[in-house]
Design a protein around this motif. Structure first.
Motif, PDB file in Angstrom:
ATOM      1  N   LEU A  18       0.830  -1.204   0.000  1.00 47.37           N
ATOM      2  CA  LEU A  18       0.000   0.000   0.000  1.00 47.37           C
ATOM      3  C   LEU A  18       0.866   1.257   0.000  1.00 47.37           C
ATOM      4  O   LEU A  18       0.596   2.212  -0.752  1.00 47.37           O
ATOM      5  CB  LEU A  18      -0.918   0.001   1.230  1.00 47.37           C
ATOM      6  N   GLY A  19       1.900   1.262   0.834  1.00 44.07           N
ATOM      7  CA  GLY A  19       2.790   2.412   0.893  1.00 44.07           C
ATOM      8  C   GLY A  19       3.479   2.677  -0.436  1.00 44.07           C
ATOM      9  O   GLY A  19       3.560   3.828  -0.889  1.00 44.07           O
ATOM     10  N   TRP A  20       3.955   1.617  -1.060  1.00 42.05           N
ATOM     11  CA  TRP A  20       4.630   1.743  -2.367  1.00 42.05           C
ATOM     12  C   TRP A  20       3.653   2.238  -3.431  1.00 42.05           C
ATOM     13  O   TRP A  20       3.985   3.130  -4.229  1.00 42.05           O
ATOM     14  CB  TRP A  20       5.196   0.382  -2.759  1.00 42.05           C
ATOM     15  N   GLY A  26       1.306   6.729  -7.275  1.00 37.70           N
ATOM     16  CA  GLY A  26       0.195   7.672  -7.296  1.00 37.70           C
ATOM     17  C   GLY A  26      -1.154   7.064  -7.019  1.00 37.70           C
ATOM     18  O   GLY A  26      -2.181   7.602  -7.480  1.00 37.70           O
ATOM     19  N   GLY A  27      -1.190   5.983  -6.294  1.00 39.82           N
ATOM     20  CA  GLY A  27      -2.468   5.339  -5.972  1.00 39.82           C
ATOM     21  C   GLY A  27      -3.158   6.039  -4.819  1.00 39.82           C
ATOM     22  O   GLY A  27      -3.467   5.408  -3.796  1.00 39.82           O
ATOM     23  N   TYR A  28      -3.415   7.330  -4.984  1.00 30.44           N
ATOM     24  CA  TYR A  28      -3.985   8.122  -3.891  1.00 30.44           C
ATOM     25  C   TYR A  28      -5.407   7.697  -3.531  1.00 30.44           C
ATOM     26  O   TYR A  28      -5.863   7.964  -2.421  1.00 30.44           O
ATOM     27  CB  TYR A  28      -3.964   9.609  -4.261  1.00 30.44           C
ATOM     28  N   PHE A  29      -6.087   7.035  -4.465  1.00 31.22           N
ATOM     29  CA  PHE A  29      -7.445   6.569  -4.194  1.00 31.22           C
ATOM     30  C   PHE A  29      -7.459   5.507  -3.080  1.00 31.22           C
ATOM     31  O   PHE A  29      -8.511   5.214  -2.501  1.00 31.22           O
ATOM     32  CB  PHE A  29      -8.059   5.983  -5.475  1.00 31.22           C
ATOM     33  N   LEU A  30      -6.297   4.931  -2.783  1.00 31.46           N
ATOM     34  CA  LEU A  30      -6.208   3.929  -1.723  1.00 31.46           C
ATOM     35  C   LEU A  30      -6.311   4.555  -0.329  1.00 31.46           C
ATOM     36  O   LEU A  30      -6.544   3.855   0.652  1.00 31.46           O
ATOM     37  CB  LEU A  30      -4.892   3.153  -1.842  1.00 31.46           C
ATOM     38  N   ILE A  31      -6.128   5.870  -0.263  1.00 29.27           N
ATOM     39  CA  ILE A  31      -6.255   6.578   1.013  1.00 29.27           C
ATOM     40  C   ILE A  31      -7.724   6.845   1.283  1.00 29.27           C
ATOM     41  O   ILE A  31      -8.437   7.389   0.427  1.00 29.27           O
ATOM     42  CB  ILE A  31      -5.471   7.906   0.980  1.00 29.27           C
ATOM     43  N   SER A  32      -8.165   6.466   2.454  1.00 31.94           N
ATOM     44  CA  SER A  32      -9.583   6.600   2.803  1.00 31.94           C
ATOM     45  C   SER A  32     -10.079   8.035   2.634  1.00 31.94           C
ATOM     46  O   SER A  32      -9.502   8.975   3.184  1.00 31.94           O
ATOM     47  CB  SER A  32      -9.804   6.148   4.248  1.00 31.94           C
ATOM     48  N   GLY A  33     -11.142   8.193   1.847  1.00 32.20           N
ATOM     49  CA  GLY A  33     -11.788   9.489   1.665  1.00 32.20           C
ATOM     50  C   GLY A  33     -11.152  10.395   0.634  1.00 32.20           C
ATOM     51  O   GLY A  33     -11.734  11.428   0.270  1.00 32.20           O
ATOM     52  N   ILE A  54       1.654   9.927   3.484  1.00 32.79           N
ATOM     53  CA  ILE A  54       0.879   8.803   4.012  1.00 32.79           C
ATOM     54  C   ILE A  54       1.507   7.491   3.544  1.00 32.79           C
ATOM     55  O   ILE A  54       1.680   6.537   4.323  1.00 32.79           O
ATOM     56  CB  ILE A  54      -0.594   8.871   3.560  1.00 32.79           C
ATOM     57  N   GLY A  55       1.854   7.439   2.267  1.00 31.28           N
ATOM     58  CA  GLY A  55       2.516   6.252   1.726  1.00 31.28           C
ATOM     59  C   GLY A  55       3.840   5.990   2.432  1.00 31.28           C
ATOM     60  O   GLY A  55       4.171   4.853   2.771  1.00 31.28           O
ATOM     61  N   THR A  61       6.330   2.184   8.835  1.00 24.79           N
ATOM     62  CA  THR A  61       5.707   1.268   9.796  1.00 24.79           C
ATOM     63  C   THR A  61       6.063  -0.175   9.469  1.00 24.79           C
ATOM     64  O   THR A  61       6.412  -0.959  10.362  1.00 24.79           O
ATOM     65  CB  THR A  61       4.175   1.435   9.793  1.00 24.79           C
ATOM     66  N   ALA A  62       5.981  -0.536   8.191  1.00 23.86           N
ATOM     67  CA  ALA A  62       6.299  -1.902   7.773  1.00 23.86           C
ATOM     68  C   ALA A  62       7.760  -2.238   8.059  1.00 23.86           C
ATOM     69  O   ALA A  62       8.073  -3.329   8.554  1.00 23.86           O
ATOM     70  CB  ALA A  62       6.005  -2.074   6.278  1.00 23.86           C
ATOM     71  N   ILE A  63       8.670  -1.302   7.760  1.00 22.58           N
ATOM     72  CA  ILE A  63      10.101  -1.550   7.995  1.00 22.58           C
ATOM     73  C   ILE A  63      10.375  -1.715   9.494  1.00 22.58           C
ATOM     74  O   ILE A  63      11.130  -2.604   9.907  1.00 22.58           O
ATOM     75  CB  ILE A  63      10.945  -0.402   7.406  1.00 22.58           C
TER      76      ILE A  63
END
Length: 240
Positions: A18-20, A26-33, A54-55, A61-63
């Protein structure tokens, strides 16, 4: 242990992907709202670097969780708590910090919402941890015995088929509805050779009492071995 490892790896993988996708693709649609916002707001947020950060937060967080993962293979009892505590604090704290990149007219509202969520989540986790760590007692009565605390209940002696004092606890494989902590197991678990069982176990404190009933199997002990033996003898005496 391997089940926990798989779950941890899946969570880490999801955060990384998700972060990548948000930061690099540019997958900004993955961010809620984000997708439902007006076009002007979306452009302002992208210009401020809000979705990109956010990404980045998800990747960090994952690292961090990946770095903490080896704790699962050590004798450190609070590895899971440390890892998920890190995840909650970094994610929620990061969202509070990133509110500064919101559009000005929604900045205060963003701070308020994120801080409120942080307080509720931390409060909920602390409250659950407090009640989870609360002890239990085995109380023998005239016709029944009771196990107090969370997941406890009361049963008649006539329901007991057998009682056994064990030096070693059989392998506990799966938690189905309970609390599995580094030092304590309470609730419903799958136990090798016994199937679905109700556990009230202080880990690494032998012996253990096994109570078999018509429709239930219970394992219980106390940190004090003498107390566990006293419970066992009380139940045996009442069962006669």
């Amino acid at each position: 242990m391997w089940g926990l490892l798989v779950v941890q790896l899946i969570v880490i993988f999801i955060f990384l992907i998700l972060g990548w996708a948000v930061r690099r693709k540019g997958g900004y649609f993955l961010i809620s709202g984000f997708a439902s916002r007006p076009k002007e707001e979306q452009e302002t947020l992208i210009k401020n670097g809000y979705p990109q950060k956010i990404g980045g937060l998800l990747i960090i967080t994952a690292i961090g969780m990946l770095i903490l993962l080896p704790l699962l293979f050590t004798t450190f009892k609070y590895a899971i708590e440390i890892q998920y505590g890190f995840m909650i604090v970094v994610l929620m704290g990061g969202l509070i910090y990133l509110s500064k990149y919101e559009i000005p007219k929604k900045r205060k509202r963003s701070y308020f919402i994120n801080i409120s969520i942080f307080i509720v989540v931390i409060g909920g986790v602390l409250g659950l941890s407090y009640f989870s760590y609360q002890g239990y007692e085995l109380v023998t009565k005239e016709e029944t015995f009771e196990i107090t605390g969370m997941y406890g209940d009361e049963w008649g002696y006539k329901e007991i088929s057998s009682i056994e004092l064990m030096d070693n606890l059989p392998e506990v494989t799966v938690r189905t509805n309970g609390v599995g902590l580094p030092t304590l197991s309470k609730g419903h678990f799958k136990v090798t050779g016994y199937g679905s069982s109700l556990l009230f176990i202080q880990k690494d404190f032998s012996p253990y009492i096994y109570i078999e009933m018509k429709d239930k199997k219970i394992f219980i002990n106390d940190k004090d071995p003498d107390q566990t033996r006293l419970w066992y003898h009380q139940l045996k005496e009442k069962k006669k």
